[in-house]
Design an enzyme around this catalytic site. Structure first.
Site, PDB file in Angstrom:
ATOM      1  N   HIS A 185       6.329   9.397   2.756  1.00 55.56           N
ATOM      2  CA  HIS A 185       5.429   8.291   2.382  1.00 55.56           C
ATOM      3  C   HIS A 185       5.507   7.090   3.320  1.00 55.56           C
ATOM      4  O   HIS A 185       4.810   6.102   3.120  1.00 55.56           O
ATOM      5  CB  HIS A 185       5.716   7.831   0.956  1.00 55.56           C
ATOM      6  CG  HIS A 185       6.976   7.017   0.833  1.00 55.56           C
ATOM      7  ND1 HIS A 185       8.227   7.576   0.872  1.00 55.56           N
ATOM      8  CD2 HIS A 185       7.172   5.693   0.700  1.00 55.56           C
ATOM      9  CE1 HIS A 185       9.128   6.634   0.767  1.00 55.56           C
ATOM     10  NE2 HIS A 185       8.530   5.471   0.658  1.00 55.56           N
TER      11      HIS A 185
HETATM   12  C1  UD1 Z   1       6.839   0.881  -1.398  1.00 57.28           C
HETATM   13  C2  UD1 Z   1       7.905   0.191  -0.576  1.00 57.28           C
HETATM   14  C3  UD1 Z   1       8.766   1.229   0.104  1.00 57.28           C
HETATM   15  C4  UD1 Z   1       9.304   2.242  -0.888  1.00 57.28           C
HETATM   16  C5  UD1 Z   1       8.155   2.841  -1.654  1.00 57.28           C
HETATM   17  C6  UD1 Z   1       8.623   3.831  -2.677  1.00 57.28           C
HETATM   18  C7  UD1 Z   1       7.280  -1.985   0.395  1.00 57.28           C
HETATM   19  C8  UD1 Z   1       6.915  -2.680   1.652  1.00 57.28           C
HETATM   20  N1  UD1 Z   1       7.338  -0.641   0.462  1.00 57.28           N
HETATM   21  O1  UD1 Z   1       6.001   1.586  -0.482  1.00 57.28           O
HETATM   22  O2  UD1 Z   1       9.863   0.590   0.725  1.00 57.28           O
HETATM   23  O3  UD1 Z   1      10.010   3.236  -0.193  1.00 57.28           O
HETATM   24  O4  UD1 Z   1       7.453   1.774  -2.298  1.00 57.28           O
HETATM   25  O5  UD1 Z   1       7.555   4.432  -3.331  1.00 57.28           O
HETATM   26  O6  UD1 Z   1       7.515  -2.623  -0.585  1.00 57.28           O
HETATM   27  N2  UD1 Z   1      -0.191   3.344  -4.957  1.00 57.28           N
HETATM   28  C9  UD1 Z   1      -0.764   3.926  -6.059  1.00 57.28           C
HETATM   29  N3  UD1 Z   1      -0.124   3.778  -7.261  1.00 57.28           N
HETATM   30  C10 UD1 Z   1       1.016   3.084  -7.418  1.00 57.28           C
HETATM   31  C11 UD1 Z   1       1.590   2.486  -6.281  1.00 57.28           C
HETATM   32  C12 UD1 Z   1       0.974   2.636  -5.055  1.00 57.28           C
HETATM   33  O7  UD1 Z   1      -1.805   4.568  -5.987  1.00 57.28           O
HETATM   34  O8  UD1 Z   1       1.535   3.006  -8.550  1.00 57.28           O
HETATM   35  C13 UD1 Z   1      -0.851   3.523  -3.648  1.00 57.28           C
HETATM   36  C14 UD1 Z   1      -1.859   2.427  -3.346  1.00 57.28           C
HETATM   37  O9  UD1 Z   1      -2.892   3.000  -2.601  1.00 57.28           O
HETATM   38  C15 UD1 Z   1      -1.073   1.484  -2.466  1.00 57.28           C
HETATM   39  C16 UD1 Z   1      -0.194   2.456  -1.700  1.00 57.28           C
HETATM   40  O10 UD1 Z   1       0.119   3.490  -2.621  1.00 57.28           O
HETATM   41  O11 UD1 Z   1      -1.879   0.715  -1.634  1.00 57.28           O
HETATM   42  C17 UD1 Z   1       1.056   1.815  -1.168  1.00 57.28           C
HETATM   43  O12 UD1 Z   1       1.795   1.168  -2.207  1.00 57.28           O
HETATM   44  P1  UD1 Z   1       2.818  -0.031  -1.850  1.00 57.28           P
HETATM   45  O13 UD1 Z   1       3.539  -0.458  -3.083  1.00 57.28           O
HETATM   46  O14 UD1 Z   1       2.108  -1.072  -1.084  1.00 57.28           O
HETATM   47  O15 UD1 Z   1       3.799   0.649  -0.834  1.00 57.28           O
HETATM   48  P2  UD1 Z   1       4.562   2.044  -0.917  1.00 57.28           P
HETATM   49  O16 UD1 Z   1       4.048   2.921   0.164  1.00 57.28           O
HETATM   50  O17 UD1 Z   1       4.585   2.576  -2.313  1.00 57.28           O
END
Ligand code: UD1
Length: 359
Positions: A204
């Site tokens: 991811h």
């Molecule tokens: C975040 C953390 C990362 C961690 C990861 C674990 C930061 C900078 N990154 O990354 O260190 O390893 O979490 O999962 O804080 N999304 C959904 N549903 C959710 C959450 C996210 O659909 O419940 C999708 C959305 O499109 C979102 C994308 O995932 O834009 C990224 O989510 P985000 O929380 O920004 O970063 P992660 O890649 O999850």
């Protein structure tokens, strides 16, 4: 009575706060009043609520509902909402865990309100500022008053950055606390049960999944692995979206089974019996070392060097070619053997809460 506010927001935070809250409730009910804030950084049921349910975390006292966004948007939304909550609650200390945007935002708000900050999992450094988490770690640790580290490299990094030795506590690993705690009762049965031997994959990191060329290269290499060892792939929503957008979702005959993210206990049931875990996760590098499961990390660096030096982790690099080469070696030479690092014994939360109660 000390009021301790804990902030959690993203999936890897939840297994870190669970043992802290359990320890506070069990042994410090008269001394510590925990106040839990969920920032809402992660919000899908499988990324958030399933962890509260399975790990027995009580509902948060405050839910900020910030959701997804750019780094600045997400961090700013947590800060704005958390400031209001902190002004109302006036905690004696803020506890943040890990290295996600919610961790950074919490530390910034507390430091400006002159609320002491404790950071659990401090001092880890990849020395790669291209990773958003590295920025979060550096800033959080610069602001934190109490620094709980999981491995000796954490202490060395913090001392090099000029943090005071008396603020640094080597306590072990709260994620391992959760792991060992959850292994005490039977894990869910997987349906259908995967036929052994098999590999488990998670992917991811923005550097691996956000660019279609890179994702395509890795998926092609993984298909080569899957020809010899079937790969089970619970995919983060970010990765599912990237695979679909780039038309890279593996076919049914590829040997790669893509599925939704799994709840903590089902995922544990899957990876603990894997012949090999392939990942770009931070936490899984440590969890596999704790249980002696061989792990390939698809990154050029790790902030958790003890998992490579002592544990079962191999830093493979981030190219498809490197993955295939490492897999060939694995097939020829067999799995890497490792040891469990010192203090990864399921009692990190005890050590941490003892310090927090005394302060
Ligand atoms: C975040 C953390 C990362 C961690 C990861 C674990 C930061 C900078 N990154 O990354 O260190 O390893 O979490 O999962 O804080 N999304 C959904 N549903 C959710 C959450 C996210 O659909 O419940 C999708 C959305 O499109 C979102 C994308 O995932 O834009 C990224 O989510 P985000 O929380 O920004 O970063 P992660 O890649 O999850």
């Amino acid at each position: 009575m000390r009021k301790l506010m804990l902030v959690a927001g993203a999936r890897p935070n939840f297994m870190k706060i669970a043992p802290l809250l359990r320890e506070m409730r069990k042994h410090y009910a008269a001394e510590i009043q925990p106040v839990l804030v969920h920032t809402g950084q992660h919000y899908d049921h499988l990324m958030s609520q399933s962890f509260f349910d399975e790990l027995g975390i009580a509902p948060p006292d405050h839910h900020l509902g910030v959701g997804s966004g750019s780094h600045a948007q997400q961090t700013a939304r947590v800060m704005t909402a958390l400031e209001e909550v902190m002004l109302a609650e006036r905690p004696d200390c803020l506890v943040v865990v890990g290295d996600v945007n919610s961790t950074l935002a919490g530390a910034l708000v507390a430091a400006k309100l002159l609320v002491p900050v404790a950071h659990v999992e401090a001092g880890l450094r990849s020395f790669d500022r291209g990773m958003p988490e590295e920025i979060n770690r550096l800033v959080t640790d610069a602001l934190a008053d109490t620094l709980f580290v999981t491995e000796p490299s954490g202490r060395e990094n913090l001392l090099r950055e000029g943090r005071p030795p008396e603020a640094i506590h080597l306590v072990g690993n709260v994620m391992v606390d959760t792991l060992l705690h959850e292994l005490k009762r039977p894990l869910p049965r997987l349906e259908p049960a995967p036929a052994k031997p098999y590999a488990v994959l998670t992917l991811h990191r923005p550097a691996n999944v956000d660019r279609p060329e890179k994702l395509g290269e890795l998926m092609a290499a993984l298909e080569e692995v899957a020809r010899e060892l079937p790969v089970y792939f619970p995919a983060h929503p970010r990765t599912q979206k990237a695979l679909a957008a780039a038309g890279l979702a593996p076919g049914g005959d590829s040997g790669i089974t893509v599925m939704d993210p799994l709840p903590y206990r089902s995922f544990l049931a899957l990876w603990k019996d894997a012949a090999l875990v392939i990942t770009d996760s931070g936490g899984l590098q440590e969890e596999t070392t704790a249980l002696g499961v061989p792990c390939f990390t698809l990154r050029d660096n790790t902030e958790r060097p003890i998992t490579v030096e002592v544990g079962t982790n191999t830093l493979v690099g981030s190219s498809g070619q490197a993955l295939v080469a490492a897999f060939r070696r694995f097939q020829e030479e067999g799995p890497k053997k490792g040891r469990v690092p010192e203090l990864w014994d399921g009692r990190a939360a005890e050590r941490i809460v003892r310090v927090l109660a005394g302060g």
